[in-house]
Scaffold this motif. Structure first.
Motif, PDB file in Angstrom:
ATOM      1  N   UNK A  57     -12.209   2.207  14.967  1.00 16.19           N
ATOM      2  CA  UNK A  57     -11.435   3.359  14.501  1.00 16.19           C
ATOM      3  C   UNK A  57     -11.909   4.605  15.235  1.00 16.19           C
ATOM      4  N   UNK A  58     -10.973   5.386  15.710  1.00 19.11           N
ATOM      5  CA  UNK A  58     -11.275   6.667  16.339  1.00 19.11           C
ATOM      6  C   UNK A  58     -10.791   7.778  15.412  1.00 19.11           C
ATOM      7  N   UNK A  59     -11.665   8.728  15.121  1.00 22.52           N
ATOM      8  CA  UNK A  59     -11.308   9.878  14.286  1.00 22.52           C
ATOM      9  C   UNK A  59     -11.417  11.111  15.186  1.00 22.52           C
ATOM     10  N   UNK A 107      -4.521   6.683   7.024  1.00 20.80           N
ATOM     11  CA  UNK A 107      -5.262   5.419   7.099  1.00 20.80           C
ATOM     12  C   UNK A 107      -4.509   4.310   6.379  1.00 20.80           C
ATOM     13  N   UNK A 108      -3.988   4.608   5.199  1.00 16.80           N
ATOM     14  CA  UNK A 108      -3.225   3.594   4.445  1.00 16.80           C
ATOM     15  C   UNK A 108      -1.989   3.155   5.207  1.00 16.80           C
ATOM     16  N   UNK A 109      -1.290   4.105   5.807  1.00 16.43           N
ATOM     17  CA  UNK A 109      -0.074   3.778   6.558  1.00 16.43           C
ATOM     18  C   UNK A 109      -0.417   2.943   7.792  1.00 16.43           C
ATOM     19  N   UNK A 161       0.794  -1.193   0.000  1.00 15.23           N
ATOM     20  CA  UNK A 161       0.000   0.000   0.000  1.00 15.23           C
ATOM     21  C   UNK A 161       0.843   1.267   0.000  1.00 15.23           C
ATOM     22  N   UNK A 162       1.778   1.408   0.956  1.00 16.06           N
ATOM     23  CA  UNK A 162       2.507   2.662   1.067  1.00 16.06           C
ATOM     24  C   UNK A 162       3.918   2.521   0.525  1.00 16.06           C
ATOM     25  N   UNK A 163       4.567   3.675   0.345  1.00 20.37           N
ATOM     26  CA  UNK A 163       5.942   3.691  -0.140  1.00 20.37           C
ATOM     27  C   UNK A 163       6.941   3.515   0.992  1.00 20.37           C
ATOM     28  N   UNK A 214       3.910  12.285  10.990  1.00 23.58           N
ATOM     29  CA  UNK A 214       2.590  11.821  10.614  1.00 23.58           C
ATOM     30  C   UNK A 214       2.393  12.000   9.119  1.00 23.58           C
ATOM     31  N   UNK A 215       1.782  11.018   8.516  1.00 20.67           N
ATOM     32  CA  UNK A 215       1.499  11.073   7.083  1.00 20.67           C
ATOM     33  C   UNK A 215       0.575  12.259   6.811  1.00 20.67           C
ATOM     34  N   UNK A 216       0.760  12.929   5.669  1.00 24.05           N
ATOM     35  CA  UNK A 216      -0.103  14.071   5.348  1.00 24.05           C
ATOM     36  C   UNK A 216      -1.479  13.600   4.881  1.00 24.05           C
TER      37      UNK A 216
END
Length: 97
Positions: free
Chosen positions: A91-93, A65-67, A1-3, A57-59
């Motif tokens: 999941x908590x948002x 979510x993907x990370x 999924x991620x790089x 943190x991912x932007x």
């Protein structure tokens, strides 16, 4: 999924017979928890956020979510399991906007 590279997962035997799966996250050592615990037939994964390999943190919500899912998939793989066997997700948002 991620790089980002797949997190390193280490499996540790506990005195009670369960197994702890720990990643290379600094928060696990600081807070004293494991990414996942195997207890009998159960694999319990907790405390996963969308943090990049460098600790930032991912932007954006989608990338985070993907990370987070990549990190969870790595923990499940270390437990001999996978996303296809997941039965419940919570999941908590904190900021919906």
């Amino acid at each position: 999924m991620s790089a980002d590279p797949t997190p390193v997962m280490n499996v540790e035997q506990r005195r009670d017979g369960s197994l702890r799966i720990c990643s290379d996250s600094p928060w696990e050592a600081m807070a004293g928890y494991a990414r996942a615990v195997i207890d009998g037939d159960w694999v319990l994964v907790s405390g996963t956020v969308g943090v990049e390999a460098d600790g930032s943190f991912a932007p954006g919500a989608e990338r985070q979510a993907r990370r987070a899912l990549d990190i969870i998939a790595a923990a499940l793989a270390a437990a001999g399991s996978g996303p296809d066997l997941v039965r419940r997700v919570r999941v908590y948002v904190p900021d919906f906007n």
